[in-house]
Design a protein around this motif. Structure first.
Motif, PDB file in Angstrom:
ATOM      1  N   VAL A 226      47.789  39.688  38.766  1.00 56.19           N
ATOM      2  CA  VAL A 226      47.706  40.689  37.704  1.00 56.19           C
ATOM      3  C   VAL A 226      46.871  41.881  38.153  1.00 56.19           C
ATOM      4  O   VAL A 226      47.251  43.043  37.932  1.00 56.19           O
ATOM      5  N   VAL A 227      45.721  41.617  38.786  1.00 55.61           N
ATOM      6  CA  VAL A 227      44.863  42.699  39.254  1.00 55.61           C
ATOM      7  C   VAL A 227      45.600  43.552  40.285  1.00 55.61           C
ATOM      8  O   VAL A 227      45.530  44.794  40.267  1.00 55.61           O
ATOM      9  N   ALA A 228      46.344  42.920  41.180  1.00 57.21           N
ATOM     10  CA  ALA A 228      47.108  43.665  42.183  1.00 57.21           C
ATOM     11  C   ALA A 228      48.133  44.582  41.513  1.00 57.21           C
ATOM     12  O   ALA A 228      48.291  45.751  41.905  1.00 57.21           O
ATOM     13  N   ALA A 229      48.815  44.080  40.489  1.00 58.34           N
ATOM     14  CA  ALA A 229      49.804  44.900  39.794  1.00 58.34           C
ATOM     15  C   ALA A 229      49.145  46.067  39.077  1.00 58.34           C
ATOM     16  O   ALA A 229      49.647  47.205  39.120  1.00 58.34           O
ATOM     17  N   LEU A 230      48.012  45.824  38.430  1.00 59.51           N
ATOM     18  CA  LEU A 230      47.320  46.888  37.702  1.00 59.51           C
ATOM     19  C   LEU A 230      46.788  47.962  38.637  1.00 59.51           C
ATOM     20  O   LEU A 230      46.725  49.140  38.269  1.00 59.51           O
ATOM     21  N   ARG A 231      46.413  47.566  39.844  1.00 61.49           N
ATOM     22  CA  ARG A 231      45.850  48.516  40.804  1.00 61.49           C
ATOM     23  C   ARG A 231      46.911  49.090  41.748  1.00 61.49           C
ATOM     24  O   ARG A 231      46.590  49.884  42.628  1.00 61.49           O
ATOM     25  N   ASP A 232      48.151  48.657  41.574  1.00 63.70           N
ATOM     26  CA  ASP A 232      49.255  49.094  42.433  1.00 63.70           C
ATOM     27  C   ASP A 232      48.925  48.820  43.901  1.00 63.70           C
ATOM     28  O   ASP A 232      49.102  49.675  44.774  1.00 63.70           O
ATOM     29  N   GLN A 233      48.441  47.601  44.143  1.00 65.78           N
ATOM     30  CA  GLN A 233      48.101  47.166  45.492  1.00 65.78           C
ATOM     31  C   GLN A 233      48.785  45.836  45.766  1.00 65.78           C
ATOM     32  O   GLN A 233      49.287  45.177  44.856  1.00 65.78           O
ATOM     33  N   SER A 234      48.778  45.428  47.020  1.00 68.56           N
ATOM     34  CA  SER A 234      49.367  44.144  47.359  1.00 68.56           C
ATOM     35  C   SER A 234      48.431  43.002  46.972  1.00 68.56           C
ATOM     36  O   SER A 234      47.209  43.180  46.881  1.00 68.56           O
ATOM     37  N   PHE A 235      49.022  41.836  46.772  1.00 71.99           N
ATOM     38  CA  PHE A 235      48.235  40.628  46.515  1.00 71.99           C
ATOM     39  C   PHE A 235      47.240  40.409  47.649  1.00 71.99           C
ATOM     40  O   PHE A 235      46.059  40.116  47.407  1.00 71.99           O
ATOM     41  N   ASP A 236      47.685  40.534  48.877  1.00 71.62           N
ATOM     42  CA  ASP A 236      46.815  40.275  50.030  1.00 71.62           C
ATOM     43  C   ASP A 236      45.637  41.233  50.076  1.00 71.62           C
ATOM     44  O   ASP A 236      44.525  40.847  50.440  1.00 71.62           O
ATOM     45  N   ASN A 237      45.876  42.481  49.704  1.00 71.88           N
ATOM     46  CA  ASN A 237      44.784  43.457  49.710  1.00 71.88           C
ATOM     47  C   ASN A 237      43.726  43.090  48.684  1.00 71.88           C
ATOM     48  O   ASN A 237      42.522  43.107  48.979  1.00 71.88           O
ATOM     49  N   VAL A 238      44.139  42.731  47.469  1.00 74.53           N
ATOM     50  CA  VAL A 238      43.189  42.376  46.411  1.00 74.53           C
ATOM     51  C   VAL A 238      42.468  41.081  46.776  1.00 74.53           C
ATOM     52  O   VAL A 238      41.250  40.951  46.578  1.00 74.53           O
ATOM     53  N   ALA A 239      43.196  40.117  47.316  1.00 70.38           N
ATOM     54  CA  ALA A 239      42.571  38.864  47.723  1.00 70.38           C
ATOM     55  C   ALA A 239      41.501  39.108  48.779  1.00 70.38           C
ATOM     56  O   ALA A 239      40.381  38.589  48.687  1.00 70.38           O
ATOM     57  N   ALA A 240      41.832  39.912  49.785  1.00 72.33           N
ATOM     58  CA  ALA A 240      40.878  40.177  50.865  1.00 72.33           C
ATOM     59  C   ALA A 240      39.671  40.958  50.364  1.00 72.33           C
ATOM     60  O   ALA A 240      38.521  40.668  50.746  1.00 72.33           O
ATOM     61  N   GLN A 241      39.901  41.935  49.503  1.00 71.69           N
ATOM     62  CA  GLN A 241      38.798  42.758  49.026  1.00 71.69           C
ATOM     63  C   GLN A 241      37.870  41.976  48.103  1.00 71.69           C
ATOM     64  O   GLN A 241      36.645  42.041  48.222  1.00 71.69           O
ATOM     65  N   SER A 242      38.450  41.223  47.177  1.00 71.38           N
ATOM     66  CA  SER A 242      37.615  40.456  46.249  1.00 71.38           C
ATOM     67  C   SER A 242      36.822  39.383  46.996  1.00 71.38           C
ATOM     68  O   SER A 242      35.658  39.110  46.664  1.00 71.38           O
ATOM     69  N   THR A 243      37.429  38.785  48.008  1.00 73.72           N
ATOM     70  CA  THR A 243      36.735  37.778  48.812  1.00 73.72           C
ATOM     71  C   THR A 243      35.585  38.411  49.579  1.00 73.72           C
ATOM     72  O   THR A 243      34.477  37.870  49.620  1.00 73.72           O
ATOM     73  N   ALA A 244      35.836  39.563  50.187  1.00 77.78           N
ATOM     74  CA  ALA A 244      34.773  40.261  50.912  1.00 77.78           C
ATOM     75  C   ALA A 244      33.625  40.627  49.974  1.00 77.78           C
ATOM     76  O   ALA A 244      32.441  40.533  50.348  1.00 77.78           O
ATOM     77  N   ASN A 245      33.959  41.028  48.762  1.00 76.57           N
ATOM     78  CA  ASN A 245      32.917  41.393  47.797  1.00 76.57           C
ATOM     79  C   ASN A 245      32.069  40.177  47.418  1.00 76.57           C
ATOM     80  O   ASN A 245      30.845  40.281  47.261  1.00 76.57           O
ATOM     81  N   ALA A 246      32.716  39.026  47.245  1.00 78.98           N
ATOM     82  CA  ALA A 246      31.979  37.807  46.911  1.00 78.98           C
ATOM     83  C   ALA A 246      31.098  37.373  48.080  1.00 78.98           C
ATOM     84  O   ALA A 246      29.951  36.956  47.884  1.00 78.98           O
ATOM     85  N   TYR A 247      31.628  37.454  49.292  1.00 79.16           N
ATOM     86  CA  TYR A 247      30.816  37.153  50.474  1.00 79.16           C
ATOM     87  C   TYR A 247      29.549  37.997  50.475  1.00 79.16           C
ATOM     88  O   TYR A 247      28.439  37.503  50.700  1.00 79.16           O
ATOM     89  N   ARG A 248      29.728  39.297  50.249  1.00 76.37           N
ATOM     90  CA  ARG A 248      28.599  40.223  50.316  1.00 76.37           C
ATOM     91  C   ARG A 248      27.591  39.961  49.202  1.00 76.37           C
ATOM     92  O   ARG A 248      26.389  39.872  49.448  1.00 76.37           O
ATOM     93  N   LEU A 249      28.081  39.806  47.988  1.00 77.88           N
ATOM     94  CA  LEU A 249      27.191  39.637  46.846  1.00 77.88           C
ATOM     95  C   LEU A 249      26.339  38.381  46.980  1.00 77.88           C
ATOM     96  O   LEU A 249      25.120  38.424  46.770  1.00 77.88           O
ATOM     97  N   PHE A 250      26.986  37.278  47.308  1.00 74.17           N
ATOM     98  CA  PHE A 250      26.286  35.997  47.318  1.00 74.17           C
ATOM     99  C   PHE A 250      25.757  35.597  48.696  1.00 74.17           C
ATOM    100  O   PHE A 250      25.146  34.537  48.834  1.00 74.17           O
ATOM    101  N   GLY A 251      25.987  36.415  49.701  1.00 74.66           N
ATOM    102  CA  GLY A 251      25.520  36.092  51.036  1.00 74.66           C
ATOM    103  C   GLY A 251      26.164  34.828  51.580  1.00 74.66           C
ATOM    104  O   GLY A 251      25.524  34.043  52.295  1.00 74.66           O
ATOM    105  N   ILE A 252      27.447  34.630  51.248  1.00 76.49           N
ATOM    106  CA  ILE A 252      28.153  33.429  51.690  1.00 76.49           C
ATOM    107  C   ILE A 252      28.546  33.577  53.150  1.00 76.49           C
ATOM    108  O   ILE A 252      29.099  34.606  53.566  1.00 76.49           O
ATOM    109  N   SER A 253      28.263  32.562  53.920  1.00 76.29           N
ATOM    110  CA  SER A 253      28.641  32.566  55.336  1.00 76.29           C
ATOM    111  C   SER A 253      30.139  32.375  55.495  1.00 76.29           C
ATOM    112  O   SER A 253      30.742  31.571  54.777  1.00 76.29           O
ATOM    113  N   LYS A 254      30.742  33.065  56.442  1.00 75.48           N
ATOM    114  CA  LYS A 254      32.161  32.918  56.697  1.00 75.48           C
ATOM    115  C   LYS A 254      32.445  31.789  57.680  1.00 75.48           C
ATOM    116  O   LYS A 254      33.591  31.534  58.025  1.00 75.48           O
ATOM    117  N   GLU A 255      31.388  31.140  58.156  1.00 76.72           N
ATOM    118  CA  GLU A 255      31.577  30.044  59.126  1.00 76.72           C
ATOM    119  C   GLU A 255      32.306  28.890  58.462  1.00 76.72           C
ATOM    120  O   GLU A 255      32.010  28.549  57.333  1.00 76.72           O
TER     121      GLU A 255
END
Length: 255
Positions: A226-255
């Protein structure tokens, strides 16, 4: 990969099929989960889940359960956080203005947790219902160094911008899947790339098409669609961006 940035997987609702729930999430690409605390009595269950590599945990005192909190809980919270360096944020805490009779107690509890987040330089996970403007005012006054998450955001474009300017991200979940939420949907379309994360609030916050059913992390995929459709972006783009934002906010390791 997707992160469910807010889900109560410690709740008894999942006791009968918790592992199956994780399998369903992984099957659709949800690979990490952020689990907040709500009451002192549930902190141990949250911390136990945090022993999993795919879960990050927060500890806090939720305003909805104000009747369950006692003064000792506020004093115990910093000790619990200091004893568990794996805790990534203070929360879930905040203001629920639907319950006017407890607002004074809610603000006192919220303020104590905001000050704790500031002293520990941790992000804060905020439950904010019908209180976007007064909460934003208080956050501006305190100037929290690590920002945080405005969970289950349901406000306007202007309110979202105010929170983001204060160093916060907004959590997008079930509300955005309902067509009637036009104000929220306009806000979602206008968010900056680094201004949001995706969440389910499982087992709560039901999505369109699933009313009356228990929510679970696998359905963060529907939020992403739904967010991808509202932003006129691809699913993959929204998934990658939201994941990166969560990593940054919470300091989650990507390991």
């Amino acid at each position: 990969m997707l992160i469910d940035a807010h889900c109560h997987l410690d709740f008894p609702d999942f006791d009968a099929d918790r592992e199956a729930m994780f399998e369903r999430a992984r099957a659709v690409g949800v690979e990490h989960f952020v689990v907040p605390g709500t009451t002192r009595s549930r902190w141990s269950a949250v911390l136990a889940l945090g022993e999993r590599a795919d879960i990050s945990v927060c500890l806090g005192l939720h305003p909805y359960f104000i009747a369950e909190h006692v003064d000792d809980d506020v004093e115990a919270l910093p000790h619990a956080i200091d004893a568990h360096p794996e805790v990534v944020a203070v929360g879930e805490c905040g203001i629920d203005a639907r319950f006017t009779e407890t607002l004074d107690a809610q603000w006192a509890l919220f303020d104590a947790q905001l000050r704790l987040a500031k002293s520990r330089r941790l992000p804060v996970v905020i439950h904010c219902v019908r209180a976007n403007d007064p909460v934003a005012k208080r956050l501006r006054q305190l100037d929290l160094p690590a920002g945080g998450l405005i969970h289950a955001f349901a406000g306007s474009e202007e309110q979202a911008k105010r929170f983001i300017d204060l160093g916060f991200v907004v959590g997008l979940g079930g509300a955005v899947t309902h067509e009637r939420a036009q104000r929220l949907r306009r806000a979602v379309a206008s968010l900056p790339e680094d201004g949001y994360v995706l969440e389910t609030d499982s087992p709560d916050m039901p999505m369109a098409g699933y009313l009356g059913m228990r929510n679970e992390p696998a359905r963060v995929v529907k939020v992403c669609e739904v967010v991808a459709a509202l932003r006129d972006q691809s699913f993959d783009n929204v998934a990658a961006q939201s994941t990166a934002n969560a990593y940054r906010l919470f300091g989650i390791s990507k390991e």
